[in-house]
Motif scaffolding. Structure first.
Motif, PDB file in Angstrom:
ATOM      1  N   ALA A 106       4.063   7.272 -14.224  1.00 39.47           N
ATOM      2  CA  ALA A 106       3.188   7.317 -12.844  1.00 39.47           C
ATOM      3  C   ALA A 106       2.188   6.661 -12.784  1.00 39.47           C
ATOM      4  CB  ALA A 106       3.377   8.805 -12.578  1.00 39.47           C
ATOM      5  N   ILE A 107       1.069   6.895 -13.599  1.00 38.91           N
ATOM      6  CA  ILE A 107       0.032   6.308 -13.775  1.00 38.91           C
ATOM      7  C   ILE A 107       0.304   4.559 -13.891  1.00 38.91           C
ATOM      8  CG2 ILE A 107      -2.164   5.664 -14.947  1.00 38.91           C
ATOM      9  CD1 ILE A 107      -2.269   8.656 -15.581  1.00 38.91           C
ATOM     10  N   ALA A 108       1.084   4.267 -14.836  1.00 38.29           N
ATOM     11  CA  ALA A 108       1.542   2.789 -14.863  1.00 38.29           C
ATOM     12  C   ALA A 108       1.931   2.195 -13.467  1.00 38.29           C
ATOM     13  CB  ALA A 108       2.572   2.500 -15.930  1.00 38.29           C
ATOM     14  N   ALA A 109       2.627   3.058 -12.688  1.00 40.00           N
ATOM     15  CA  ALA A 109       3.448   2.536 -11.525  1.00 40.00           C
ATOM     16  C   ALA A 109       2.216   2.619 -10.370  1.00 40.00           C
ATOM     17  CB  ALA A 109       4.440   3.476 -10.873  1.00 40.00           C
ATOM     18  N   ALA A 110       1.395   3.578 -10.463  1.00 38.26           N
ATOM     19  CA  ALA A 110       0.375   3.647  -9.439  1.00 38.26           C
ATOM     20  C   ALA A 110      -0.645   2.447  -9.640  1.00 38.26           C
ATOM     21  CB  ALA A 110      -0.540   4.918  -9.694  1.00 38.26           C
ATOM     22  N   VAL A 111      -0.960   2.249 -11.040  1.00 36.35           N
ATOM     23  CA  VAL A 111      -1.998   1.040 -11.183  1.00 36.35           C
ATOM     24  C   VAL A 111      -1.339  -0.430 -10.978  1.00 36.35           C
ATOM     25  CG1 VAL A 111      -3.102  -0.205 -13.002  1.00 36.35           C
ATOM     26  CG2 VAL A 111      -3.190   2.170 -12.961  1.00 36.35           C
ATOM     27  N   GLY A 163     -12.344  -9.184   2.746  1.00 37.96           N
ATOM     28  CA  GLY A 163     -13.066  -9.106   1.607  1.00 37.96           C
ATOM     29  C   GLY A 163     -14.658  -9.112   1.993  1.00 37.96           C
ATOM     30  N   ARG A 164     -14.890  -9.794   3.206  1.00 40.76           N
ATOM     31  CA  ARG A 164     -16.268  -9.921   3.510  1.00 40.76           C
ATOM     32  C   ARG A 164     -16.835  -8.588   3.677  1.00 40.76           C
ATOM     33  NH1 ARG A 164     -15.841 -12.413   9.096  1.00 40.76           N
ATOM     34  NH2 ARG A 164     -13.591 -12.344   8.685  1.00 40.76           N
ATOM     35  N   VAL A 165     -16.250  -7.629   4.022  1.00 40.93           N
ATOM     36  CA  VAL A 165     -16.957  -5.925   4.115  1.00 40.93           C
ATOM     37  C   VAL A 165     -16.433  -5.367   2.868  1.00 40.93           C
ATOM     38  CG1 VAL A 165     -16.872  -5.931   6.741  1.00 40.93           C
ATOM     39  CG2 VAL A 165     -14.849  -5.349   5.519  1.00 40.93           C
ATOM     40  N   PHE A 166     -15.415  -5.591   2.202  1.00 38.52           N
ATOM     41  CA  PHE A 166     -15.148  -4.765   1.108  1.00 38.52           C
ATOM     42  C   PHE A 166     -16.044  -5.415  -0.075  1.00 38.52           C
ATOM     43  CE2 PHE A 166     -12.740  -2.563  -1.877  1.00 38.52           C
ATOM     44  CZ  PHE A 166     -12.428  -3.478  -3.067  1.00 38.52           C
ATOM     45  N   PHE A 167     -16.192  -6.389  -0.235  1.00 34.98           N
ATOM     46  CA  PHE A 167     -17.007  -6.806  -1.571  1.00 34.98           C
ATOM     47  C   PHE A 167     -18.497  -6.240  -1.380  1.00 34.98           C
ATOM     48  CE2 PHE A 167     -14.115  -9.191  -3.862  1.00 34.98           C
ATOM     49  CZ  PHE A 167     -13.631 -10.093  -3.241  1.00 34.98           C
ATOM     50  N   THR A 168     -18.959  -6.314  -0.055  1.00 32.22           N
ATOM     51  CA  THR A 168     -20.224  -5.739   0.188  1.00 32.22           C
ATOM     52  C   THR A 168     -20.419  -4.153  -0.002  1.00 32.22           C
ATOM     53  OG1 THR A 168     -20.300  -7.605   2.211  1.00 32.22           O
ATOM     54  CG2 THR A 168     -21.897  -5.616   2.051  1.00 32.22           C
ATOM     55  N   SER A 169     -19.213  -3.444   0.513  1.00 33.12           N
ATOM     56  CA  SER A 169     -19.290  -2.024   0.222  1.00 33.12           C
ATOM     57  C   SER A 169     -19.300  -1.677  -1.239  1.00 33.12           C
ATOM     58  CB  SER A 169     -18.196  -1.260   0.948  1.00 33.12           C
ATOM     59  OG  SER A 169     -16.997  -1.726   0.661  1.00 33.12           O
ATOM     60  N   PHE A 171       0.765  -1.140  -0.110  1.00 38.83           N
ATOM     61  CA  PHE A 171       0.021   0.008   0.074  1.00 38.83           C
ATOM     62  C   PHE A 171       0.783   1.303   0.121  1.00 38.83           C
ATOM     63  CE2 PHE A 171      -3.567   2.666   0.167  1.00 38.83           C
ATOM     64  CZ  PHE A 171      -3.385   3.489   1.402  1.00 38.83           C
ATOM     65  N   VAL A 172       1.937   1.273   0.882  1.00 41.76           N
ATOM     66  CA  VAL A 172       2.902   2.357   0.660  1.00 41.76           C
ATOM     67  C   VAL A 172       3.458   2.594  -0.552  1.00 41.76           C
ATOM     68  CG1 VAL A 172       4.870   3.664   2.014  1.00 41.76           C
ATOM     69  CG2 VAL A 172       3.215   2.482   3.256  1.00 41.76           C
ATOM     70  N   PRO A 187      -1.827  -4.486  -3.186  1.00 41.73           N
ATOM     71  CA  PRO A 187      -2.719  -4.082  -1.697  1.00 41.73           C
ATOM     72  C   PRO A 187      -4.037  -4.414  -1.990  1.00 41.73           C
ATOM     73  CG  PRO A 187      -1.930  -2.006  -2.772  1.00 41.73           C
ATOM     74  CD  PRO A 187      -1.151  -3.238  -3.653  1.00 41.73           C
ATOM     75  N   LEU A 188      -4.797  -4.224  -3.109  1.00 42.36           N
ATOM     76  CA  LEU A 188      -6.150  -4.638  -3.337  1.00 42.36           C
ATOM     77  C   LEU A 188      -6.208  -6.100  -3.085  1.00 42.36           C
ATOM     78  CD1 LEU A 188      -9.092  -3.146  -3.990  1.00 42.36           C
ATOM     79  CD2 LEU A 188      -8.515  -3.859  -6.483  1.00 42.36           C
ATOM     80  N   LEU A 189      -5.278  -6.886  -3.348  1.00 41.31           N
ATOM     81  CA  LEU A 189      -5.516  -8.445  -3.339  1.00 41.31           C
ATOM     82  C   LEU A 189      -5.411  -8.727  -2.011  1.00 41.31           C
ATOM     83  CD1 LEU A 189      -5.223 -11.078  -5.222  1.00 41.31           C
ATOM     84  CD2 LEU A 189      -2.927 -10.853  -4.866  1.00 41.31           C
ATOM     85  N   PHE A 190      -4.477  -8.312  -1.189  1.00 42.11           N
ATOM     86  CA  PHE A 190      -4.237  -8.513   0.192  1.00 42.11           C
ATOM     87  C   PHE A 190      -5.529  -8.141   0.949  1.00 42.11           C
ATOM     88  CE2 PHE A 190      -0.576 -10.659  -0.625  1.00 42.11           C
ATOM     89  CZ  PHE A 190       0.231 -10.258  -1.300  1.00 42.11           C
ATOM     90  N   LEU A 191      -5.905  -6.991   0.513  1.00 42.51           N
ATOM     91  CA  LEU A 191      -7.041  -6.096   1.298  1.00 42.51           C
ATOM     92  C   LEU A 191      -8.168  -7.245   0.946  1.00 42.51           C
ATOM     93  CD1 LEU A 191      -8.275  -3.649   2.489  1.00 42.51           C
ATOM     94  CD2 LEU A 191      -9.351  -3.160   0.403  1.00 42.51           C
ATOM     95  N   GLN A 192      -8.418  -7.994  -0.081  1.00 42.00           N
ATOM     96  CA  GLN A 192      -9.553  -8.802  -0.241  1.00 42.00           C
ATOM     97  C   GLN A 192      -9.452  -9.923   0.707  1.00 42.00           C
ATOM     98  OE1 GLN A 192     -10.291  -9.174  -4.550  1.00 42.00           O
ATOM     99  NE2 GLN A 192     -11.122  -7.114  -4.648  1.00 42.00           N
TER     100      GLN A 192
END
Lengths: 376, 576
Positions: A77-82, A97-103, A32-33, A88-93
């Motif tokens: 910069a956009i390529a690097a940001a994506v 995931g239970r709350v993220f998919f819902t929101s 994420f950082v 982090p989106l993967l590990f967040l899920q």
């Protein structure tokens, strides 16, 4: 009929978590950082670009050069940001995931809109980059468009990230309407969060401009000195407001979560305290650097303080998320069966990938070659 | 049911649209990467300045297409599957997060290499530039390997179903043929794009050389490999239990049986799958014919229109093939693990279930508790404000939304109304109850947790089974009948009949057999309505304390139907 479901939180998958929580959490925060840096450069850089073009039209020295440099760097910069946003989106899920998919489902159309908006912003940045040597009214309009698109993405993300930690409102929102048009406008922390992110992006972009100045000292001393001061000024201005916004956001947290930062939880209190101190360090170093005769040492200090602050703020945000979620009934899974083979494979390949990326980048910047690849 | 359902009719088409677009570009990203580096090497070997210049300009097109539209539509698939089917997405991520993380390392290196290859034409030596190009291709291909394992897992999870080993899941029965097919498809698509860009960028001489090079060196051999590996893939899928022949509607053996099934259609099978397979054959032939026209008849002069048509027909071919692949997997979203509506199969009683024993979204659990009770996010109106009929219709609508709306709209894609038009409640109730049943490999009835499970479906339509109580099935049938035009009076009659049975039960039985009684019926084993009708006729024989039933045959049947919704409702104990 009395439903069996009592909280707003879906049940966990009947499958074990495939890695130790500490490892997944560490990877989430580290990646994420890594995502924060280029993402802030894109959002903040888009603002600085528009302002630089405006100042350039009024004859401000060095502004055209800055606009040109930001424009050329933006697609990368956009390529690097994506790219660094994927991990982090993967590990967040995995962890949330239970709350993220819902929101996400609750705000489905907004969330999905990020994809075409990002494509448009990305192509816009490329078009701007191809025309970087021919600035004009059309290019300015396109720079504004890219800024608005990127800002829209940041607002959508702020909505989802703030909504995902509010399982207490999931049910009422869904029962009212399940077509995916919700936002989290009713949450008092939304505006504070978004403002904090945008101001942070401006500050980081300012640091980026200062770093650009540091890199240019040998080639163009006048521009370099100006860039270091100009970038530091942006950073100082944005940070001075952002520190106040940060405290405002803190005050809007539910009391239980706020108290964790006030001594009830050692880790939460520590990261916020350190992050605030280094944030003040950013403010002081950049404020001084904006008016210094020799801005380089202060630019380095600003970069150092900003790096630590970003890490501490990411940890603080994580602590706030944890505090709010657990107070609303979220419980992490206890069924853990690490897949050590795939984990090891990932670690090894990560090292290989970063090593090879480093090698390629150094070759690109190694300097002139006798016979370039464009000659047969 | 565990996650809120996004109220978007035919939401699966959203995944299809984004995914097919992404696949067409991402496979180009793989094959095109190889094309760039092989063609660059050839240009250097032949000291061909014109060809090298073409490679350079093709690489700019390549970067602009693959890095932006290609990469972001890939993220787009990720977003759409999480919105349309969070249950399956969560399952895949929980199982394969490290493989996705590995794919990310390849992707990061791939993006970096692509940018440096593009920006490095004037800054890198030829040797380094080629090295970066090869590096790009290998990472692009490896990211394909990673995704291919996960995607093929969805169709044929293989031994993962019993071992839960992630390597068994990744190296599943269709992963290798699928990998060969996709790699060859990538090479073929690279040739199509080369024809396309040559039409825009190359002067006639170079265009002719490129057309022959792309057509004969890339497209033709790659298509041959694709065709063979598709046959291999289908055979591997069939061997792993996917009813390929049944879905396409093939009866009989040999290529002629397949050809006739595709050409003439069949009463059984899955019509959309057949239509998609036809699209693959027709568009594939069009693509090959147009390519041959370009290569043999007009290599110097072919224009942008025909080049665009070649690309478009390739797009349709690929899209059709992906559609067939998706159709083969029905009624599963993850084969023999999770149905398209998120309902899971129960684990075998002796299976290791350290934490998964209390899954309330299995077939067995939902049959016992009822789907309207077990599901989250259920929207039912306050019954006090509605007539009995409207309450039943609302329940039926909600059951439809939970179990059927994943695939069926009312009047649009896979419309349900034409299928239920003019049907009675009883007919629909019976059919809904027969949508799918578990059998073993020999076709004999088997429990849902059988290791060699096959699913026999009504008319081979490959739908998941209805799950829920008999009461819910009746409500669904009433709702479907209302969609099909059954008049209000008939619907009221159905509702009354249901409530007549409840009234009889309250009056004559509930004192002892109600939920608060000494012998609550929920603990009695489930029975069919006919069996209950027979039993009600001899109550004193069942237990001397019970009085005989004294009502009409209609009342007896109504009571039996109500009893069938009460018996066997005890929640199953968590498996240890």
């Amino acid at each position: 009929m009395t439903p069996l479901w009592l909280t707003g939180i879906p049940q966990a998958d009947p499958l074990p978590q495939p890695g130790p929580t500490w490892l997944l959490w560490t990877l989430l925060l580290v990646t994420f950082v890594l995502h924060l840096v280029p993402m802030n450069l894109v959002l903040g850089g888009a603002v600085l670009n528009v302002v630089a073009r405006w100042r350039a039209r009024r004859g401000a020295p060095h502004a055209p050069t800055l606009a040109h440099d930001i424009t050329k760097a933006m697609p990368v910069a956009i390529a690097a940001a994506v790219n660094f946003g994927v991990a982090p989106l993967l590990f967040l899920q995995v962890l949330y995931g239970r709350v993220f998919f819902t929101s996400s489902v609750l705000m489905a159309w907004w969330w999905l809109a990020v994809v075409p908006i990002l494509i448009a912003a990305y192509y816009g940045a490329y078009v701007l980059s191809f025309r970087a040597d021919r600035p004009g009214r059309g290019a300015t309009a396109l720079a504004w468009l890219v800024l608005l698109l990127v800002a829209a993405i940041s607002f959508i993300y702020a909505n989802n990230m703030s909504l995902m930690i509010r399982p207490d409102v999931f049910g009422e929102k869904y029962l009212a309407d399940g077509r995916g048009w919700h936002l989290n406008l009713g949450d008092p922390t939304l505006v504070a969060r978004w403002l904090h992110m945008v101001l942070g992006a401006l500050a980081v972009a300012g640091v980026g401009v200062a770093a650009l100045g540091l890199a240019r000292r040998r080639h163009d001393a006048a521009f370099a000195a100006w860039a270091m001061r100009h970038g530091s000024l942006w950073c100082a201005a944005a940070t001075s407001v952002n520190i106040l916004v940060g405290f405002w956001w803190l005050a809007l947290l539910p009391p239980d979560s706020l108290l964790r930062f006030m001594g009830r939880d050692a880790a939460a209190t520590f990261v916020l305290a350190i992050g605030t101190l280094t944030g003040l360090g950013v403010l002081v170093a950049s404020w001084l650097g904006a008016r210094a005769e020799r801005p380089a040492p202060l630019a380095w200090a600003t970069i150092g303080f900003m790096g630590v602050t970003l890490v501490m703020m990411a940890l603080t945000r994580d602590q706030a998320r944890w505090g709010v979620l657990t107070s609303l009934g979220f419980r992490p899974t206890t069924w853990v069966e690490p897949q050590w083979g795939p984990i090891l494979l990932f670690v090894v390949l990560l090292v290989v990938a970063f090593g090879s990326m480093g090698w390629m980048v150094t070759r690109l910047f190694a300097g002139e070659v006798e016979r370039p690849a464009s000659t047969p | 049911m565990n996650y809120p359902i996004w109220d978007l009719p035919a939401s699966g088409l959203l995944i299809a649209g984004v995914a097919i677009l992404h696949v067409f570009i991402s496979h180009f990203a793989v094959g095109g990467g190889l094309f760039l580096v092989v063609t660059e090497r050839r240009a250097r070997r032949d000291r061909d300045a014109a060809l090298l210049d073409y490679v350079r300009r093709h690489s700019r097109f390549f970067v602009l297409l693959t890095l932006v539209l290609g990469a972001i539509t890939g993220v787009g698939i990720w977003f759409t599957i999480g919105l349309v089917h969070p249950a399956a997405t969560s399952t895949l991520i929980t199982t394969f997060v490290w493989f996705w993380a590995v794919e990310w390392t390849f992707f990061a290196a791939e993006i970096t290499a692509a940018l440096i290859y593009y920006y490095g034409w004037d800054r890198l030596s030829p040797r380094t530039h080629l090295r970066v190009g090869w590096f790009y291709f290998w990472n692009a291909w490896l990211s394909l390997v990673a995704i291919n394992g996960i995607l093929s897992f969805m169709l044929t999870p293989g031994d993962w179903l019993t071992t839960r080993s992630v390597w068994d899941g990744f190296l599943n029965p269709t992963c290798w043929p699928s990998l060969v097919a996709r790699t060859a498809a990538a090479a073929a698509i690279a040739g199509l794009y080369a024809l396309f860009t040559a039409a825009w960028m190359a002067p006639p001489d170079l265009k002719a050389r490129l057309a022959r090079y792309a057509g004969l060196g890339w497209i033709a051999p790659a298509v041959a490999v694709v065709a063979l590996s598709l046959v291999w893939s289908l055979a591997a899928a069939q061997g792993a239990g996917v009813p390929v022949r049944e879905i396409v509607g093939v009866s009989g053996d040999g290529p002629s049986a397949w050809a006739s099934a595709l050409a003439r259609g069949a009463e059984a099978g899955y019509p959309l799958a057949r239509a998609a397979a036809r699209a693959v054959v027709v568009a594939g032939l069009v693509c090959l014919v147009l390519t041959a026209v370009i290569v043999f008849l007009r290599p110097r002069r072919y224009g942008r229109a025909i080049a665009a048509l070649v690309l478009a027909s390739g797009f349709v071919t690929l899209g059709g093939a992906e559609w067939v692949r998706e159709a083969l997997r029905k009624p599963w979203v993850i084969g023999q693990y999770m149905f398209v509506n998120g309902v899971r199969l129960p684990m075998a009683p002796d299976a290791v279930a350290a934490g998964g024993g209390d899954d309330r979204f299995t077939v067995d659990a939902l049959d016992a508790t009822g789907v309207l009770v077990a599901a989250n996010w259920v929207r039912l109106p306050d019954p006090a404000s509605l007539s009995a009929t409207d309450v039943r219709l609302a329940e039926g609508h909600e059951v439809f939304r939970l179990e059927c709306a994943t695939c069926h709209t009312v009047d649009g894609h896979l419309a349900i109304r034409p299928l239920v038009s003019g049907r009675t409640v009883a007919a629909l109730e019976t059919t809904v109850g027969r949508l799918a049943a578990p059998v073993d490999a020999a076709g004999q009835p088997a429990p849902w947790h059988a290791p060699d499970l096959r699913v026999t479906t009504w008319r081979g339509r490959h739908m998941p089974p209805f799950v829920g109580t008999a009461d819910e099935r009746r409500a669904l049938a009433m709702y479907l009948a209302s969609l099909g035009g059954l008049d209000r009076a008939a619907l009221d009659g159905e509702a009354e009949q249901a409530s007549a049975g409840a009234a009889l039960f309250d009056a004559h039985c509930a004192m002892c057999h109600g939920a608060d009684g000494a012998w609550p019926l929920a603990e009695r084993p489930a029975r069919s309505v006919d069996s209950l009708v027979e039993l009600i006729g001899r109550l004193p024989e069942v237990n001397a304390m019970m009085p005989p039933f004294e009502g009409s045959d209609d009342e007896r049947r109504a009571l039996a139907e109500h009893l069938s919704t009460l018996v066997g409702r005890a929640v199953p104990e968590a498996t240890p």
